[in-house]
Scaffold this motif. Structure first.
Motif, mmCIF file in Angstrom:
data_model
loop_
_atom_site.group_PDB
_atom_site.id
_atom_site.type_symbol
_atom_site.label_atom_id
_atom_site.label_comp_id
_atom_site.label_asym_id
_atom_site.label_seq_id
_atom_site.Cartn_x
_atom_site.Cartn_y
_atom_site.Cartn_z
ATOM 1 N N PRO A 101 -21.599 1.614 -0.397
ATOM 2 C CA PRO A 101 -20.656 1.309 0.629
ATOM 3 C C PRO A 101 -19.842 2.683 0.901
ATOM 4 O O PRO A 101 -19.121 2.785 1.916
ATOM 5 C CB PRO A 101 -19.421 0.458 -0.194
ATOM 6 C CG PRO A 101 -20.410 -0.155 -1.397
ATOM 7 C CD PRO A 101 -21.625 0.684 -1.515
ATOM 8 N N ASP A 102 -19.847 3.645 -0.099
ATOM 9 C CA ASP A 102 -19.196 4.681 0.033
ATOM 10 C C ASP A 102 -19.835 5.999 0.514
ATOM 11 O O ASP A 102 -20.710 6.538 -0.521
ATOM 12 C CB ASP A 102 -18.110 5.169 -1.185
ATOM 13 C CG ASP A 102 -17.312 6.273 -0.992
ATOM 14 O OD1 ASP A 102 -17.284 7.134 -0.217
ATOM 15 O OD2 ASP A 102 -16.475 6.462 -1.940
ATOM 16 N N TRP A 161 -18.678 -9.998 0.696
ATOM 17 C CA TRP A 161 -17.989 -8.665 0.882
ATOM 18 C C TRP A 161 -17.467 -8.476 -0.495
ATOM 19 O O TRP A 161 -17.177 -7.335 -0.967
ATOM 20 C CB TRP A 161 -16.956 -8.416 1.892
ATOM 21 C CG TRP A 161 -17.626 -8.349 3.217
ATOM 22 C CD1 TRP A 161 -17.343 -9.157 4.245
ATOM 23 C CD2 TRP A 161 -18.663 -7.809 3.864
ATOM 24 N NE1 TRP A 161 -18.277 -8.951 5.388
ATOM 25 C CE2 TRP A 161 -19.096 -7.918 4.987
ATOM 26 C CE3 TRP A 161 -19.439 -6.703 3.123
ATOM 27 C CZ2 TRP A 161 -19.993 -7.226 5.662
ATOM 28 C CZ3 TRP A 161 -20.541 -5.830 3.933
ATOM 29 C CH2 TRP A 161 -20.650 -6.122 5.068
ATOM 30 N N ARG A 167 -14.406 -4.628 2.352
ATOM 31 C CA ARG A 167 -15.352 -5.104 3.539
ATOM 32 C C ARG A 167 -15.109 -3.987 4.706
ATOM 33 O O ARG A 167 -14.219 -3.472 5.028
ATOM 34 C CB ARG A 167 -14.387 -6.455 4.048
ATOM 35 C CG ARG A 167 -14.938 -6.970 5.334
ATOM 36 C CD ARG A 167 -14.362 -8.087 6.080
ATOM 37 N NE ARG A 167 -13.266 -7.674 6.714
ATOM 38 C CZ ARG A 167 -12.294 -8.602 6.805
ATOM 39 N NH1 ARG A 167 -12.367 -9.925 6.691
ATOM 40 N NH2 ARG A 167 -11.085 -8.134 7.642
ATOM 41 N N PRO A 168 -16.383 -3.837 5.467
ATOM 42 C CA PRO A 168 -16.279 -2.635 6.616
ATOM 43 C C PRO A 168 -15.532 -3.106 7.793
ATOM 44 O O PRO A 168 -15.159 -4.428 8.055
ATOM 45 C CB PRO A 168 -17.894 -2.591 6.966
ATOM 46 C CG PRO A 168 -18.310 -4.101 6.574
ATOM 47 C CD PRO A 168 -17.581 -4.538 5.268
ATOM 48 N N GLU A 169 -15.063 -2.088 8.335
ATOM 49 C CA GLU A 169 -14.493 -2.294 9.514
ATOM 50 C C GLU A 169 -15.406 -2.009 10.779
ATOM 51 O O GLU A 169 -16.189 -1.105 10.577
ATOM 52 C CB GLU A 169 -13.125 -1.427 9.996
ATOM 53 C CG GLU A 169 -12.074 -2.064 8.644
ATOM 54 C CD GLU A 169 -11.419 -3.631 9.138
ATOM 55 O OE1 GLU A 169 -11.612 -4.100 10.331
ATOM 56 O OE2 GLU A 169 -11.196 -4.291 8.210
ATOM 57 N N ASP A 172 -17.217 1.871 10.821
ATOM 58 C CA ASP A 172 -17.581 2.227 9.464
ATOM 59 C C ASP A 172 -18.919 2.600 9.274
ATOM 60 O O ASP A 172 -19.827 1.619 9.697
ATOM 61 C CB ASP A 172 -17.068 1.293 8.474
ATOM 62 C CG ASP A 172 -15.550 1.349 8.148
ATOM 63 O OD1 ASP A 172 -15.004 2.206 8.777
ATOM 64 O OD2 ASP A 172 -15.119 0.375 7.306
ATOM 65 N N TRP A 174 -21.987 2.910 6.016
ATOM 66 C CA TRP A 174 -22.270 2.932 4.970
ATOM 67 C C TRP A 174 -23.889 3.285 4.877
ATOM 68 O O TRP A 174 -24.357 3.816 5.756
ATOM 69 C CB TRP A 174 -22.239 1.378 4.109
ATOM 70 C CG TRP A 174 -20.808 0.805 4.099
ATOM 71 C CD1 TRP A 174 -19.873 1.542 4.571
ATOM 72 C CD2 TRP A 174 -20.686 -0.317 3.769
ATOM 73 N NE1 TRP A 174 -18.729 0.580 4.340
ATOM 74 C CE2 TRP A 174 -19.015 -0.489 3.668
ATOM 75 C CE3 TRP A 174 -21.235 -1.334 2.728
ATOM 76 C CZ2 TRP A 174 -18.413 -1.608 3.125
ATOM 77 C CZ3 TRP A 174 -20.679 -2.631 2.180
ATOM 78 C CH2 TRP A 174 -19.284 -2.661 2.494
ATOM 79 N N PHE A 214 -21.654 -0.210 11.174
ATOM 80 C CA PHE A 214 -21.144 -1.557 11.572
ATOM 81 C C PHE A 214 -20.530 -1.469 12.801
ATOM 82 O O PHE A 214 -19.518 -0.668 13.146
ATOM 83 C CB PHE A 214 -19.927 -1.946 10.449
ATOM 84 C CG PHE A 214 -20.680 -2.213 9.161
ATOM 85 C CD1 PHE A 214 -21.187 -3.349 8.820
ATOM 86 C CD2 PHE A 214 -20.894 -1.178 7.973
ATOM 87 C CE1 PHE A 214 -21.859 -3.509 7.534
ATOM 88 C CE2 PHE A 214 -21.615 -1.333 6.994
ATOM 89 C CZ PHE A 214 -22.141 -2.646 6.819
#
Length: 216
Positions: A101-102, A161, A167-169, A172, A174, A214
């Protein structure tokens, strides 16, 4: 190590959730399909082992669906159990997705596996120290579904999520990879959307992860 060519995938957002077993839901038509036709080494895989993958996302879940060609005997457990994670699932036929995720910490990522039986496995991984540490107590809440047809296997999974702590926006990015293990040794196949290019089969190479974008 630089990213591979064609290493990005747009993940389309959907507004209405649907059940993991609904593998023919019309929402899947909105996904940007990728075709995975290479082994981890970059060598072309035979047609009977190739697969397609579709990803979607909603306010609630990450969705993944794998449609795999099956030209050989399926390697599965004789007594599948679906109530808890199946350890060593990677030794049988399985489709996988890795998610980091990061972007700034690609060595902290999650692995999700699903088999043609519907069996599943999830694990949180951290290799920032140079040694891979696996958290087998990780509980993502993932759900799976599978359908075996003549010459084809369809596998789907959903991951809430909460499993990622965020949770992505829209907009975003990843990181991750999309993978398949199929067949028996000595000719077992290890397919990868982003080939890891290691000497021996190894999916755990965060430096080779592709980008998940995303979008709405």
């Amino acid at each position: 190590m630089s990213r591979n060519i064609n290493s990005s995938l747009k993940i389309k957002k959907i507004e209405t959730d649907f059940g993991v077993s609904d593998v023919s839901n019309l929402a899947w038509k909105a996904a940007e399909r990728i075709c995975v036709d290479s082994y981890w080494s970059g060598m072309k895989a035979p047609t009977g082992r190739q697969f397609r993958a579709d990803l979607l996302w909603s306010d609630t879940n990450l969705y993944a669906r794998f449609e795999a060609d099956q030209a050989e005997e399926i390697v599965t457990s004789a007594r599948p159990q679906l109530e808890e994670k199946s350890m060593n699932l990677w030794d049988r036929d399985v489709c996988e997705i890795f998610v980091a995720p990061d972007k700034a910490q690609p060595r902290k990522y999650f692995e999700f596996e699903a088999a043609p039986t519907g069996e599943w496995l999830d694990v949180a991984l951290d290799s920032t120290s140079g040694e891979r540490v696996s958290d087998w107590g990780y509980a993502s809440g993932m759900k799976t579904a599978a359908k075996v047809e003549d010459g084809r296997v369809v596998i789907a999974l959903t991951i809430p999520w909460e499993a990622f702590g965020r949770r992505p926006e829209p907009g975003d990015v990843w990181l991750g990879n999309i993978l398949r293990c199929v067949g028996k040794d000595p000719g077992r196949g290890y397919l990868a959307w982003q080939p890891t290019m290691t000497e021996q089969p190894n999916f755990h190479v965060p430096e080779r992860f592709g980008e998940f974008h995303f979008v709405r």
